[in-house]
Design a protein around this motif. Sequence first.
Motif, PDB file in Angstrom:
ATOM      1  N   GLY A  81       0.807  -1.216   0.000  1.00 45.34           N
ATOM      2  CA  GLY A  81       0.000   0.000   0.000  1.00 45.34           C
ATOM      3  C   GLY A  81       0.835   1.258   0.000  1.00 45.34           C
ATOM      4  N   THR A  82       0.183   2.353   0.359  1.00 47.37           N
ATOM      5  CA  THR A  82       0.824   3.663   0.311  1.00 47.37           C
ATOM      6  C   THR A  82       0.506   4.488   1.546  1.00 47.37           C
ATOM      7  OG1 THR A  82      -1.075   4.686  -0.788  1.00 47.37           O
ATOM      8  CG2 THR A  82       0.666   3.829  -2.213  1.00 47.37           C
ATOM      9  N   TRP A  83       1.397   5.420   1.829  1.00 47.50           N
ATOM     10  CA  TRP A  83       1.155   6.498   2.791  1.00 47.50           C
ATOM     11  C   TRP A  83       1.023   7.784   1.995  1.00 47.50           C
ATOM     12  CZ3 TRP A  83       0.115   6.056   7.828  1.00 47.50           C
ATOM     13  CH2 TRP A  83       0.584   4.945   8.541  1.00 47.50           C
ATOM     14  N   ASN A  84       0.111   8.659   2.411  1.00 47.14           N
ATOM     15  CA  ASN A  84      -0.035   9.992   1.840  1.00 47.14           C
ATOM     16  C   ASN A  84      -0.167  10.983   2.970  1.00 47.14           C
ATOM     17  OD1 ASN A  84      -0.217   9.810  -1.213  1.00 47.14           O
ATOM     18  ND2 ASN A  84      -1.644   8.210  -0.580  1.00 47.14           N
ATOM     19  N   LEU A  85       0.152  12.227   2.694  1.00 43.71           N
ATOM     20  CA  LEU A  85       0.042  13.287   3.680  1.00 43.71           C
ATOM     21  C   LEU A  85      -1.214  14.091   3.386  1.00 43.71           C
ATOM     22  CD1 LEU A  85       1.708  14.278   6.081  1.00 43.71           C
ATOM     23  CD2 LEU A  85       2.885  15.841   4.537  1.00 43.71           C
ATOM     24  N   GLU A  86      -2.105  14.159   4.366  1.00 47.24           N
ATOM     25  CA  GLU A  86      -3.322  14.965   4.257  1.00 47.24           C
ATOM     26  C   GLU A  86      -3.287  15.968   5.388  1.00 47.24           C
ATOM     27  OE1 GLU A  86      -6.811  12.488   4.044  1.00 47.24           O
ATOM     28  OE2 GLU A  86      -6.015  11.339   2.345  1.00 47.24           O
ATOM     29  N   GLY A  87      -2.922  17.214   5.058  1.00 49.77           N
ATOM     30  CA  GLY A  87      -2.702  18.208   6.104  1.00 49.77           C
ATOM     31  C   GLY A  87      -1.479  17.790   6.906  1.00 49.77           C
ATOM     32  N   ASN A  88      -1.636  17.662   8.216  1.00 53.30           N
ATOM     33  CA  ASN A  88      -0.542  17.211   9.079  1.00 53.30           C
ATOM     34  C   ASN A  88      -0.694  15.753   9.482  1.00 53.30           C
ATOM     35  OD1 ASN A  88       0.901  19.627   9.112  1.00 53.30           O
ATOM     36  ND2 ASN A  88      -0.419  20.472  10.693  1.00 53.30           N
ATOM     37  N   LYS A  89      -1.494  15.003   8.754  1.00 55.77           N
ATOM     38  CA  LYS A  89      -1.781  13.604   9.095  1.00 55.77           C
ATOM     39  C   LYS A  89      -1.258  12.677   7.997  1.00 55.77           C
ATOM     40  CE  LYS A  89      -5.958  12.616  10.586  1.00 55.77           C
ATOM     41  NZ  LYS A  89      -7.397  12.229  10.694  1.00 55.77           N
ATOM     42  N   LEU A  90      -0.533  11.636   8.409  1.00 51.39           N
ATOM     43  CA  LEU A  90      -0.149  10.581   7.475  1.00 51.39           C
ATOM     44  C   LEU A  90      -1.318   9.616   7.370  1.00 51.39           C
ATOM     45  CD1 LEU A  90       3.533   9.547   8.323  1.00 51.39           C
ATOM     46  CD2 LEU A  90       2.661  10.345   6.124  1.00 51.39           C
ATOM     47  N   VAL A  91      -1.734   9.319   6.152  1.00 54.34           N
ATOM     48  CA  VAL A  91      -2.863   8.425   5.902  1.00 54.34           C
ATOM     49  C   VAL A  91      -2.360   7.245   5.076  1.00 54.34           C
ATOM     50  CG1 VAL A  91      -5.144   8.218   4.831  1.00 54.34           C
ATOM     51  CG2 VAL A  91      -4.493  10.359   5.977  1.00 54.34           C
ATOM     52  N   GLY A  92      -2.495   6.058   5.658  1.00 50.37           N
ATOM     53  CA  GLY A  92      -2.035   4.847   4.984  1.00 50.37           C
ATOM     54  C   GLY A  92      -3.192   3.975   4.556  1.00 50.37           C
ATOM     55  N   LYS A  93      -3.111   3.475   3.331  1.00 50.64           N
ATOM     56  CA  LYS A  93      -4.104   2.526   2.827  1.00 50.64           C
ATOM     57  C   LYS A  93      -3.336   1.323   2.326  1.00 50.64           C
ATOM     58  CE  LYS A  93      -7.510   5.918   1.883  1.00 50.64           C
ATOM     59  NZ  LYS A  93      -8.860   6.017   1.752  1.00 50.64           N
ATOM     60  N   PHE A  94      -3.594   0.186   2.975  1.00 51.82           N
ATOM     61  CA  PHE A  94      -2.863  -1.036   2.682  1.00 51.82           C
ATOM     62  C   PHE A  94      -3.836  -2.177   2.429  1.00 51.82           C
ATOM     63  CE2 PHE A  94      -0.311   1.650   5.376  1.00 51.82           C
ATOM     64  CZ  PHE A  94       0.903   1.675   4.716  1.00 51.82           C
ATOM     65  N   ASN A  95      -3.411  -3.124   1.615  1.00 52.68           N
ATOM     66  CA  ASN A  95      -4.185  -4.332   1.382  1.00 52.68           C
ATOM     67  C   ASN A  95      -3.355  -5.526   1.822  1.00 52.68           C
ATOM     68  OD1 ASN A  95      -5.285  -2.390  -0.990  1.00 52.68           O
ATOM     69  ND2 ASN A  95      -6.872  -3.741  -0.199  1.00 52.68           N
ATOM     70  N   ARG A  96      -4.018  -6.430   2.528  1.00 54.29           N
ATOM     71  CA  ARG A  96      -3.366  -7.668   2.933  1.00 54.29           C
ATOM     72  C   ARG A  96      -3.126  -8.521   1.695  1.00 54.29           C
ATOM     73  NH1 ARG A  96      -5.581  -9.900   8.565  1.00 54.29           N
ATOM     74  NH2 ARG A  96      -4.549 -11.722   7.692  1.00 54.29           N
ATOM     75  N   LYS A  97      -1.983  -9.161   1.632  1.00 52.51           N
ATOM     76  CA  LYS A  97      -1.681 -10.020   0.492  1.00 52.51           C
ATOM     77  C   LYS A  97      -2.433 -11.342   0.577  1.00 52.51           C
ATOM     78  CE  LYS A  97       2.771  -8.262  -0.923  1.00 52.51           C
ATOM     79  NZ  LYS A  97       4.139  -8.652  -1.260  1.00 52.51           N
ATOM     80  N   ASP A  98      -2.766 -11.793   1.793  1.00 52.80           N
ATOM     81  CA  ASP A  98      -3.411 -13.097   1.931  1.00 52.80           C
ATOM     82  C   ASP A  98      -4.897 -13.077   1.595  1.00 52.80           C
ATOM     83  OD1 ASP A  98      -4.122 -11.623   4.206  1.00 52.80           O
ATOM     84  OD2 ASP A  98      -3.788 -13.276   5.599  1.00 52.80           O
ATOM     85  N   ASN A  99      -5.583 -11.945   1.835  1.00 51.51           N
ATOM     86  CA  ASN A  99      -7.027 -11.932   1.584  1.00 51.51           C
ATOM     87  C   ASN A  99      -7.522 -10.680   0.852  1.00 51.51           C
ATOM     88  OD1 ASN A  99      -7.142  -9.905   3.528  1.00 51.51           O
ATOM     89  ND2 ASN A  99      -7.953 -11.246   5.133  1.00 51.51           N
ATOM     90  N   GLY A 100      -6.619  -9.738   0.560  1.00 51.96           N
ATOM     91  CA  GLY A 100      -6.988  -8.547  -0.193  1.00 51.96           C
ATOM     92  C   GLY A 100      -7.748  -7.491   0.591  1.00 51.96           C
ATOM     93  N   LYS A 101      -8.030  -7.747   1.862  1.00 51.19           N
ATOM     94  CA  LYS A 101      -8.808  -6.796   2.671  1.00 51.19           C
ATOM     95  C   LYS A 101      -7.972  -5.583   3.044  1.00 51.19           C
ATOM     96  CE  LYS A 101     -11.997 -10.244   4.427  1.00 51.19           C
ATOM     97  NZ  LYS A 101     -12.527 -10.923   5.607  1.00 51.19           N
ATOM     98  N   GLU A 102      -8.669  -4.437   3.179  1.00 49.63           N
ATOM     99  CA  GLU A 102      -7.981  -3.174   3.427  1.00 49.63           C
ATOM    100  C   GLU A 102      -7.731  -2.931   4.908  1.00 49.63           C
ATOM    101  OE1 GLU A 102      -8.416   0.997   1.382  1.00 49.63           O
ATOM    102  OE2 GLU A 102      -9.860   0.892   3.040  1.00 49.63           O
ATOM    103  N   LEU A 103      -6.537  -2.434   5.184  1.00 51.51           N
ATOM    104  CA  LEU A 103      -6.148  -1.943   6.503  1.00 51.51           C
ATOM    105  C   LEU A 103      -5.828  -0.467   6.328  1.00 51.51           C
ATOM    106  CD1 LEU A 103      -5.113  -2.144   9.469  1.00 51.51           C
ATOM    107  CD2 LEU A 103      -2.905  -2.798   8.504  1.00 51.51           C
ATOM    108  N   GLN A 104      -6.484   0.381   7.121  1.00 52.93           N
ATOM    109  CA  GLN A 104      -6.202   1.809   7.097  1.00 52.93           C
ATOM    110  C   GLN A 104      -5.372   2.147   8.326  1.00 52.93           C
ATOM    111  OE1 GLN A 104     -10.435   2.978   6.889  1.00 52.93           O
ATOM    112  NE2 GLN A 104      -9.786   4.228   5.170  1.00 52.93           N
ATOM    113  N   ALA A 105      -4.448   3.075   8.167  1.00 56.52           N
ATOM    114  CA  ALA A 105      -3.602   3.515   9.273  1.00 56.52           C
ATOM    115  C   ALA A 105      -3.439   5.029   9.184  1.00 56.52           C
ATOM    116  CB  ALA A 105      -2.246   2.824   9.207  1.00 56.52           C
TER     117      ALA A 105
END
Length: 132
Positions: A81-105
């Motif tokens: 996945g990726t990290w992006n900067l939105e204002g002063n917040k790091l926003v991460g959107k990742f997908n698990r390789k085993d099941n494709g489900k999204e994890l947000q951080a």
Amino acid sequence: MALDGNWKVDRSDNYEKFMEQMGINVMKRKLGAHDNLKITIQQEGNKFTVKESSTFRSIEIIFMLGVNFEYSLADGTELSGTWNLEGNKLVGKFNRKDNGKELQAFREIVGDELIQTYIYEGVEAKRSFKRV
């Protein structure tokens, strides 16, 4: 950037429930809840270097904002996945390789703390870090 620095976990909210939702077994959840995690964050333009040190492992992650990269959680779960900067917040959107489900951080400074928020399948957890 305000996220730069050395941080040590101070408290966790709903972290064990989050790990359970992620499919982490009970023994690893108990250990993970007391991992004594320390994080060092350094930003140079769009490049971030994050060093994580815990009871279980030490790892250095280097990523560029908006650029896909691979990462393995302490329990071995592989993500892409990726990290992006939105204002002063790091926003991460990742997908698990085993099941494709999204994890947000999310990583952001609230007061004098670094707050990491994780969301997986509707379960949200927060970990609060103090600057060291």
